[in-house]
Design a protein around this motif. Structure first.
Motif, PDB file in Angstrom:
ATOM      1  N   LEU A  58      -7.703  -8.280  -0.853  1.00 11.23           N
ATOM      2  CA  LEU A  58      -7.426  -7.280   0.236  1.00 11.23           C
ATOM      3  C   LEU A  58      -6.254  -6.486  -0.435  1.00 11.23           C
ATOM      4  O   LEU A  58      -6.421  -5.307  -0.030  1.00 11.23           O
ATOM      5  CB  LEU A  58      -7.173  -7.793   1.490  1.00 11.23           C
ATOM      6  N   ASP A  59      -5.409  -6.868  -1.035  1.00  8.88           N
ATOM      7  CA  ASP A  59      -4.529  -5.937  -1.528  1.00  8.88           C
ATOM      8  C   ASP A  59      -4.997  -5.096  -2.876  1.00  8.88           C
ATOM      9  O   ASP A  59      -4.417  -3.893  -2.615  1.00  8.88           O
ATOM     10  CB  ASP A  59      -3.538  -6.908  -2.319  1.00  8.88           C
ATOM     11  N   LYS A  62      -6.547  -2.270  -0.727  1.00  5.51           N
ATOM     12  CA  LYS A  62      -5.760  -1.284  -0.049  1.00  5.51           C
ATOM     13  C   LYS A  62      -5.153  -0.417  -1.488  1.00  5.51           C
ATOM     14  O   LYS A  62      -5.038   0.756  -1.177  1.00  5.51           O
ATOM     15  CB  LYS A  62      -4.603  -2.340   0.292  1.00  5.51           C
ATOM     16  N   SER A  67      -5.023   1.631   2.496  1.00  4.02           N
ATOM     17  CA  SER A  67      -4.860   1.092   3.792  1.00  4.02           C
ATOM     18  C   SER A  67      -5.541  -0.432   3.787  1.00  4.02           C
ATOM     19  O   SER A  67      -6.668  -0.477   2.843  1.00  4.02           O
ATOM     20  CB  SER A  67      -5.229   1.785   5.029  1.00  4.02           C
ATOM     21  N   TYR A  68      -5.186  -1.146   4.570  1.00  2.00           N
ATOM     22  CA  TYR A  68      -5.890  -2.532   4.775  1.00  2.00           C
ATOM     23  C   TYR A  68      -7.099  -2.126   5.789  1.00  2.00           C
ATOM     24  O   TYR A  68      -7.103  -1.347   6.583  1.00  2.00           O
ATOM     25  CB  TYR A  68      -4.966  -3.758   5.125  1.00  2.00           C
ATOM     26  N   ASP A  71      -8.750  -4.654  11.755  1.00  4.57           N
ATOM     27  CA  ASP A  71      -9.060  -6.131  12.084  1.00  4.57           C
ATOM     28  C   ASP A  71     -10.280  -6.597  13.055  1.00  4.57           C
ATOM     29  O   ASP A  71     -10.711  -7.563  13.239  1.00  4.57           O
ATOM     30  CB  ASP A  71      -7.880  -6.988  12.301  1.00  4.57           C
ATOM     31  N   HIS A  88     -11.772   4.270   8.686  1.00  2.89           N
ATOM     32  CA  HIS A  88     -11.499   3.452   7.492  1.00  2.89           C
ATOM     33  C   HIS A  88     -12.599   3.813   6.414  1.00  2.89           C
ATOM     34  O   HIS A  88     -12.193   4.218   5.489  1.00  2.89           O
ATOM     35  CB  HIS A  88     -11.326   1.984   7.701  1.00  2.89           C
ATOM     36  N   TRP A 144     -13.124  -8.113   7.507  1.00  2.57           N
ATOM     37  CA  TRP A 144     -12.437  -8.430   6.295  1.00  2.57           C
ATOM     38  C   TRP A 144     -13.673  -8.996   5.386  1.00  2.57           C
ATOM     39  O   TRP A 144     -13.906  -8.764   3.958  1.00  2.57           O
ATOM     40  CB  TRP A 144     -11.465  -9.320   5.860  1.00  2.57           C
ATOM     41  N   TYR A 198      -8.508 -12.673  10.465  1.00 10.23           N
ATOM     42  CA  TYR A 198      -7.679 -11.754   9.914  1.00 10.23           C
ATOM     43  C   TYR A 198      -7.149 -10.730  10.866  1.00 10.23           C
ATOM     44  O   TYR A 198      -7.666 -10.405  11.585  1.00 10.23           O
ATOM     45  CB  TYR A 198      -8.383 -10.951   8.711  1.00 10.23           C
ATOM     46  N   ASN A 200      -4.459  -7.349  10.979  1.00 12.57           N
ATOM     47  CA  ASN A 200      -3.888  -6.206  10.384  1.00 12.57           C
ATOM     48  C   ASN A 200      -2.791  -5.697  11.262  1.00 12.57           C
ATOM     49  O   ASN A 200      -2.839  -5.489  12.388  1.00 12.57           O
ATOM     50  CB  ASN A 200      -4.873  -4.928  10.274  1.00 12.57           C
ATOM     51  N   GLY A 248       1.433  -5.462   6.273  1.00 16.48           N
ATOM     52  CA  GLY A 248       0.474  -6.037   5.758  1.00 16.48           C
ATOM     53  C   GLY A 248      -0.602  -6.661   6.753  1.00 16.48           C
ATOM     54  O   GLY A 248      -0.795  -5.958   7.746  1.00 16.48           O
ATOM     55  N   PHE A 249      -0.832  -7.868   6.533  1.00 16.09           N
ATOM     56  CA  PHE A 249      -1.906  -8.675   7.294  1.00 16.09           C
ATOM     57  C   PHE A 249      -1.398  -9.939   7.183  1.00 16.09           C
ATOM     58  O   PHE A 249      -0.611 -10.622   6.422  1.00 16.09           O
ATOM     59  CB  PHE A 249      -3.429  -8.306   6.512  1.00 16.09           C
TER      60      PHE A 249
END
Length: 305
Positions: A58-59, A62, A67-68, A71, A88, A144, A198, A200, A248-249
């Motif tokens: 996920l990082d 991003k 951006s993440y 959710d 997104h 996710w 998950y 966000n 973050g998340f």
């Protein structure tokens, strides 16, 4: 005559036998406790490692798009969830044609997604919902997974287009589940039956749902498999309550007991990491939860911080 000396062989008495059996039982019990504790530690460490690998994926996502993923939390309205996901995706793929890539706009897209599921298992090819693959149905256990499944090389239809995808995380196929039948996969971690959740920090609450005093409600998720209620954890920083990983998340796993914990008394309450102090106390079920932000394998390992 030659006299013979006979050796006298005395057996164990009943009392001695009982003492020996008792000692063996005690040693076996101690060994079993040690083996069980060691096995639990190994399983928790395995789940923690998998959570860490998903967090890394996920990082990296991003880093690519800025951006993440949203959710798909349960606070926001369905329309807001769909808008957040389309926004997104449009940011990720500037050439995306939303009218050709949003399953709600055309029945042919649904048919294509079923084919994609059959060919590659990116989505559930056999959904049971009357209207499957709707972006507004994506929840905190599904968004996710969908985005880490990768995207089509079709620049106008990255979500629903055909073609081989570059998967961002190698999911174990037997642990992909669709308990609500909406066509979107959730994912079970190894050694826990409840789906991974998950949240966000930027999208879990858009302010659309509030209680009487105007305080935003906290996003909650009730798992289809497993027990309890999942909410993001908070921490106290300079006397102020805030999210853990505020920029973050949070990835949260129910642990070996398949129970996330509960005991929330209001829609605005958090449990505070570490240790469940200064807020709603941890329940017994919280302690073996596995997260991406905990320092140890489980929340219990961090309670002394």
């Amino acid at each position: 005559m030659t006299s013979r000396i006979r050796a006298c062989h005395r057996g164990f008495t009943l009392v001695e036998l009982l003492v020996v059996i008792t000692i063996i039982g005690i040693l076996s019990g101690l060994a079993l406790v040690g083996i069980t504790a060691a096995r639990t530690a190994v399983l928790n460490a395995s789940m923690k490692y998998e959570v860490s690998q998903i967090a890394l994926a996920l990082d990296l996502l991003k880093e690519k798009v800025g951006s993440y993923p949203p959710d798909g939390n349960t606070v926001t309205s369905p329309g807001n969830r769909r808008t957040a996901m389309n926004r997104h995706l449009n940011k990720m793929f500037p050439r995306r044609n939303q009218n050709l890539d949003d399953p709600a706009t055309d029945a042919a897209i649904v048919t294509r997604l079923k084919q994609i599921g059959t060919d590659h298992n990116y989505v559930n090819p056999n959904p049971t919902a009357a209207s499957p693959y709707l972006l507004e149905d994506l929840d905190p256990s599904e968004t996710w997974v969908l985005l880490l499944m990768g995207f089509s090389p079709d620049v106008e239809r990255p979500l629903t287009g055909l073609g081989e995808r570059e998967v961002k995380f190698q999911f174990t196929q037997t642990r992909l589940i669709d308990p609500d039948g909406d066509g979107w996969w959730s994912y079970k971690p190894g050694y826990s039956e409840a789906e991974m959740v998950y949240f966000n920090a930027k999208t879990y609450d858009d302010g659309s749902a509030t209680i009487d005093n105007g305080t935003p409600t906290v996003a909650s998720y009730t798992p289809s498999f497993g027990d309890g209620v999942v909410r993001p954890y908070a921490q106290v920083f300079n006397g102020t309550m805030q999210w853990v990983n505020p920029k973050g998340f949070q990835l949260i796993v129910a642990g070996l007991d398949n129970d996330f914990g509960n005991d929330f008394g209001a829609d605005t309450q958090y449990k505070v990491y570490p240790g469940g102090v200064d807020g709603i106390p941890y329940t017994l079920e919280d302690f073996d939860n596995v997260t991406n932000f905990s320092e140890g394998s489980t929340l219990n390992a961090d309670t002394g911080l």
